[in-house]
Design a protein around this motif. Structure first.
Motif, PDB file in Angstrom:
ATOM      1  N   ARG A 178     -32.330   9.486  -1.762  1.00  0.00           N
ATOM      2  CA  ARG A 178     -31.350   9.858  -0.742  1.00  0.00           C
ATOM      3  C   ARG A 178     -31.505  11.322  -0.334  1.00  0.00           C
ATOM      4  NH1 ARG A 178     -27.625   6.865  -3.963  1.00  0.00           N
ATOM      5  NH2 ARG A 178     -26.788   8.824  -4.787  1.00  0.00           N
ATOM      6  N   ARG A 179     -31.835  12.193  -1.293  1.00  0.00           N
ATOM      7  CA  ARG A 179     -32.000  13.617  -0.992  1.00  0.00           C
ATOM      8  C   ARG A 179     -33.399  13.939  -0.495  1.00  0.00           C
ATOM      9  NH1 ARG A 179     -27.252  12.043  -2.841  1.00  0.00           N
ATOM     10  NH2 ARG A 179     -25.759  13.746  -3.175  1.00  0.00           N
ATOM     11  N   GLU A 180     -34.277  12.955  -0.452  1.00  0.00           N
ATOM     12  CA  GLU A 180     -35.669  13.147  -0.026  1.00  0.00           C
ATOM     13  C   GLU A 180     -36.337  14.268  -0.828  1.00  0.00           C
ATOM     14  OE1 GLU A 180     -35.557  13.694   4.202  1.00  0.00           O
ATOM     15  OE2 GLU A 180     -35.277  11.552   4.573  1.00  0.00           O
ATOM     16  N   THR A 181     -36.056  14.248  -2.138  1.00  0.00           N
ATOM     17  CA  THR A 181     -36.611  15.263  -3.031  1.00  0.00           C
ATOM     18  C   THR A 181     -38.099  15.007  -3.260  1.00  0.00           C
ATOM     19  OG1 THR A 181     -34.475  15.368  -4.168  1.00  0.00           O
ATOM     20  CG2 THR A 181     -36.365  16.336  -5.303  1.00  0.00           C
ATOM     21  N   PRO A 182     -38.949  16.011  -3.082  1.00  0.00           N
ATOM     22  CA  PRO A 182     -40.386  15.818  -3.334  1.00  0.00           C
ATOM     23  C   PRO A 182     -40.633  15.425  -4.794  1.00  0.00           C
ATOM     24  CG  PRO A 182     -39.992  17.855  -2.131  1.00  0.00           C
ATOM     25  CD  PRO A 182     -38.652  17.374  -2.582  1.00  0.00           C
ATOM     26  N   ILE A 183     -41.480  14.420  -5.005  1.00  0.00           N
ATOM     27  CA  ILE A 183     -41.793  13.938  -6.349  1.00  0.00           C
ATOM     28  C   ILE A 183     -43.257  14.242  -6.663  1.00  0.00           C
ATOM     29  CG2 ILE A 183     -41.858  11.929  -7.891  1.00  0.00           C
ATOM     30  CD1 ILE A 183     -39.054  12.748  -6.965  1.00  0.00           C
ATOM     31  N   ASN A 184     -43.477  14.766  -7.860  1.00  0.00           N
ATOM     32  CA  ASN A 184     -44.816  15.059  -8.338  1.00  0.00           C
ATOM     33  C   ASN A 184     -45.684  13.794  -8.288  1.00  0.00           C
ATOM     34  OD1 ASN A 184     -47.064  15.878  -9.811  1.00  0.00           O
ATOM     35  ND2 ASN A 184     -45.970  15.931 -11.770  1.00  0.00           N
ATOM     36  N   PRO A 185     -46.837  13.822  -7.614  1.00  0.00           N
ATOM     37  CA  PRO A 185     -47.712  12.644  -7.567  1.00  0.00           C
ATOM     38  C   PRO A 185     -48.141  12.154  -8.955  1.00  0.00           C
ATOM     39  CG  PRO A 185     -48.365  14.231  -5.907  1.00  0.00           C
ATOM     40  CD  PRO A 185     -47.328  14.910  -6.754  1.00  0.00           C
ATOM     41  N   VAL A 186     -48.251  13.068  -9.924  1.00  0.00           N
ATOM     42  CA  VAL A 186     -48.616  12.657 -11.285  1.00  0.00           C
ATOM     43  C   VAL A 186     -47.515  11.775 -11.876  1.00  0.00           C
ATOM     44  CG1 VAL A 186     -49.176  13.440 -13.615  1.00  0.00           C
ATOM     45  CG2 VAL A 186     -49.984  14.740 -11.643  1.00  0.00           C
ATOM     46  N   ALA A 187     -46.267  12.161 -11.650  1.00  0.00           N
ATOM     47  CA  ALA A 187     -45.143  11.367 -12.159  1.00  0.00           C
ATOM     48  C   ALA A 187     -45.119   9.986 -11.519  1.00  0.00           C
ATOM     49  CB  ALA A 187     -43.828  12.102 -11.905  1.00  0.00           C
ATOM     50  N   LYS A 188     -45.514   9.912 -10.265  1.00  0.00           N
ATOM     51  CA  LYS A 188     -45.589   8.612  -9.600  1.00  0.00           C
ATOM     52  C   LYS A 188     -46.710   7.756 -10.185  1.00  0.00           C
ATOM     53  CE  LYS A 188     -43.909  10.146  -5.045  1.00  0.00           C
ATOM     54  NZ  LYS A 188     -44.277  10.278  -3.606  1.00  0.00           N
ATOM     55  N   LEU A 190     -48.321   8.072 -13.221  1.00  0.00           N
ATOM     56  CA  LEU A 190     -48.294   7.813 -14.656  1.00  0.00           C
ATOM     57  C   LEU A 190     -46.914   7.402 -15.177  1.00  0.00           C
ATOM     58  CD1 LEU A 190     -50.459  10.796 -16.011  1.00  0.00           C
ATOM     59  CD2 LEU A 190     -51.208   8.490 -15.398  1.00  0.00           C
ATOM     60  N   CYS A 191     -45.896   7.483 -14.316  1.00  0.00           N
ATOM     61  CA  CYS A 191     -44.503   7.233 -14.734  1.00  0.00           C
ATOM     62  C   CYS A 191     -44.075   8.208 -15.837  1.00  0.00           C
ATOM     63  CB  CYS A 191     -44.312   5.791 -15.193  1.00  0.00           C
ATOM     64  SG  CYS A 191     -44.609   4.594 -13.880  1.00  0.00           S
ATOM     65  N   ARG A 192     -44.612   9.389 -15.805  1.00  0.00           N
ATOM     66  CA  ARG A 192     -44.275  10.467 -16.727  1.00  0.00           C
ATOM     67  C   ARG A 192     -44.788  11.759 -16.108  1.00  0.00           C
ATOM     68  NH1 ARG A 192     -45.805   8.675 -21.699  1.00  0.00           N
ATOM     69  NH2 ARG A 192     -45.832  10.739 -22.642  1.00  0.00           N
ATOM     70  N   SER A 193     -44.259  12.891 -16.560  1.00  0.00           N
ATOM     71  CA  SER A 193     -44.650  14.154 -15.931  1.00  0.00           C
ATOM     72  C   SER A 193     -46.097  14.523 -16.237  1.00  0.00           C
ATOM     73  CB  SER A 193     -43.721  15.282 -16.387  1.00  0.00           C
ATOM     74  OG  SER A 193     -43.867  15.522 -17.776  1.00  0.00           O
ATOM     75  N   GLN A 202     -48.468  10.220 -27.539  1.00  0.00           N
ATOM     76  CA  GLN A 202     -49.062   9.378 -26.503  1.00  0.00           C
ATOM     77  C   GLN A 202     -49.991   8.334 -27.133  1.00  0.00           C
ATOM     78  OE1 GLN A 202     -49.594  12.935 -26.238  1.00  0.00           O
ATOM     79  NE2 GLN A 202     -47.709  13.192 -25.076  1.00  0.00           N
ATOM     80  N   SER A 203     -50.131   7.220 -26.453  1.00  0.00           N
ATOM     81  CA  SER A 203     -51.003   6.151 -26.947  1.00  0.00           C
ATOM     82  C   SER A 203     -52.418   6.319 -26.391  1.00  0.00           C
ATOM     83  CB  SER A 203     -50.456   4.784 -26.525  1.00  0.00           C
ATOM     84  OG  SER A 203     -50.542   4.632 -25.110  1.00  0.00           O
ATOM     85  N   LYS A 204     -53.354   5.624 -27.006  1.00  0.00           N
ATOM     86  CA  LYS A 204     -54.738   5.650 -26.531  1.00  0.00           C
ATOM     87  C   LYS A 204     -54.812   5.093 -25.106  1.00  0.00           C
ATOM     88  CE  LYS A 204     -56.820   6.973 -30.439  1.00  0.00           C
ATOM     89  NZ  LYS A 204     -57.677   8.159 -30.585  1.00  0.00           N
ATOM     90  N   SER A 205     -54.021   4.051 -24.825  1.00  0.00           N
ATOM     91  CA  SER A 205     -54.052   3.455 -23.488  1.00  0.00           C
ATOM     92  C   SER A 205     -53.518   4.431 -22.442  1.00  0.00           C
ATOM     93  CB  SER A 205     -53.246   2.157 -23.461  1.00  0.00           C
ATOM     94  OG  SER A 205     -51.885   2.381 -23.775  1.00  0.00           O
ATOM     95  N   GLU A 206     -52.527   5.246 -22.817  1.00  0.00           N
ATOM     96  CA  GLU A 206     -52.009   6.255 -21.890  1.00  0.00           C
ATOM     97  C   GLU A 206     -53.076   7.306 -21.600  1.00  0.00           C
ATOM     98  OE1 GLU A 206     -47.208   6.156 -22.817  1.00  0.00           O
ATOM     99  OE2 GLU A 206     -48.535   7.305 -24.128  1.00  0.00           O
TER     100      GLU A 206
END
Length: 262
Positions: A178-188, A190-193, A202-206
Motif C-alpha cells: 500500500r505504501r509502495e515501499t521499495p523492496i530489496n531484490p535479494v529479499a524478493k 531469496l525470501c530473506r535479506s 543456513q542450510s546447504k540448499s539455501e
C-alpha cells in the motif's frame, strides 16, 4: 489499525526510556523495511539509519540499502572480521551457540562501535532507541518469549524496540504494498535479506540457491571454503569439534530474525 499498534509501542518506549536518539535498523529485508516505513509515518525523529554489513552476505543487499536510505545512513561494517576469523580458527560451526558467537563478532560489536562513534562520542546519559523489525508471529517460540522492547544486555542505554511486534507476515506485505515501499531484490529472490550468510543457521540448499542467483558471491565463498578446509579440515555450515558453549552467549540477537526465530 496496524500503525496504531506501532504507535502504542513507541509511545510506551518513549515514556519509559526517554531516548536522546533514535536509530532505525535496516537489514535489507521486508521486516525492517516495514519498521522503517512505520517510523517515518509516525513522524519519529530518526537520527540515523543503520545497516550491518557482515561481509559474508549477498553484497547486493548492502548496495540496495546504501542507495535507499539517504544521508543519515550509517554502516556497521564488520570489515575483514569474517575472513580473518575463519582462516585463523575455521568456520563458526553449526547451530544456535555458533550463531551467538558469529553474531557477537559480525553484528553486535560493529553496531555498538558505530553508535559510540556517531552518537555517544564519549558523552554520558546518552539513551539510544533502536527500531527493529522483529515480529512475534515468526515462530511459536517468539510468540511465547518475544517482547516489544528489550535493553541490550551489554549496553543498557541501548533499547531495542520491535515497532511491528504484533504484525503478521500478511499484514507486513500488505502495508509495504500500500505504501509502495521499495523492496530489496535479494529479499524478493531469496525470501530473506541475505545480509548474513555465515553458515551457522543456513542450510546447504539455501547456499546453493543463493549461489545460483548470485554467482559472484558463490565463487567467493567457494574459494574461501577451499582455503579453510585445507587449514582446518571442515567447511561452511559444518559442525566443529570444539563448538562454542551454548551458555556462553546471550540469545538476544536482534537483526538476525532470518536466522534465529528465538
Amino acid at each position: 489499525m496496524l500503525i496504531d499498534q506501532s504507535k502504542r509501542i513507541i509511545a510506551r518506549a518513549i515514556e519509559e526510556f526517554s531516548p536522546t536518539h533514535i536509530v532505525s535498523m535496516v537489514s535489507g529485508g521486508k521486516d525492517s523495511a516495514a519498521s522503517h516505513q512505520a517510523a517515518l509515518e509516525l513522524g519519529l525523529p530518526v537520527d540515523f539509519v543503520m545497516h550491518g554489513n557482515t561481509r559474508c552476505g549477498i553484497p547486493e543487499t548492502t548496495e540496495f540499502v546504501r542507495k535507499h536510505y539517504g544521508a543519515s545512513y550509517v554502516e556497521a561494517d564488520a570489515g575483514t572480521a569474517y575472513e580473518d576469523y575463519v582462516l585463523r580458527k575455521g568456520f563458526f560451526g553449526k547451530g544456535i551457540a555458533a550463531h551467538g558467537f558469529a553474531y557477537r563478532i559480525l553484528k553486535a560489536g560493529p553496531f555498538r562501535r558505530e553508535i559510540s562513534k556517531h552518537i555517544r562520542q564519549g558523552k554520558r546519559d546518552v539513551r539510544v532507541m533502536l527500531l527493529n523489525g522483529a515480529r512475534k508471529d515468526e515462530s511459536e517460540n517468539r510468540q511465547k518469549h518475544l517482547k516489544p522492547m528489550r535493553h541490550d544486555p551489554a549496553a543498557k542505554n541501548n533499547l531495542w524496540v520491535n515497532i511491528i511486534h504484533g504484525w503478521s507476515e500478511a499484514d507486513r506485505d500488505q502495508y509495504l504494498q500500500r505504501r509502495e515501499t521499495p523492496i530489496n531484490p535479494v529479499a524478493k529472490a531469496l525470501c530473506r535479506s541475505g545480509e548474513c550468510m555465515c553458515g551457522t543457521m543456513q542450510s546447504k540448499s539455501e547456499r546453493v540457491e543463493a549461489a545460483h542467483i548470485y554467482p559472484e558471491w558463490g565463487r567467493w565463498l567457494d574459494g574461501l571454503e577451499k582455503e579453510v578446509r585445507a587449514i582446518h579440515g571442515y567447511g561452511w555450515g559444518e559442525s566443529q569439534a570444539d563448538a562454542p558453549d551454548p551458555n556462553q552467549f546471550d540469545m538476544f540477537q536482534p537483526m538476525c530474525k532470518d536466522c534465529v526465530n528465538g
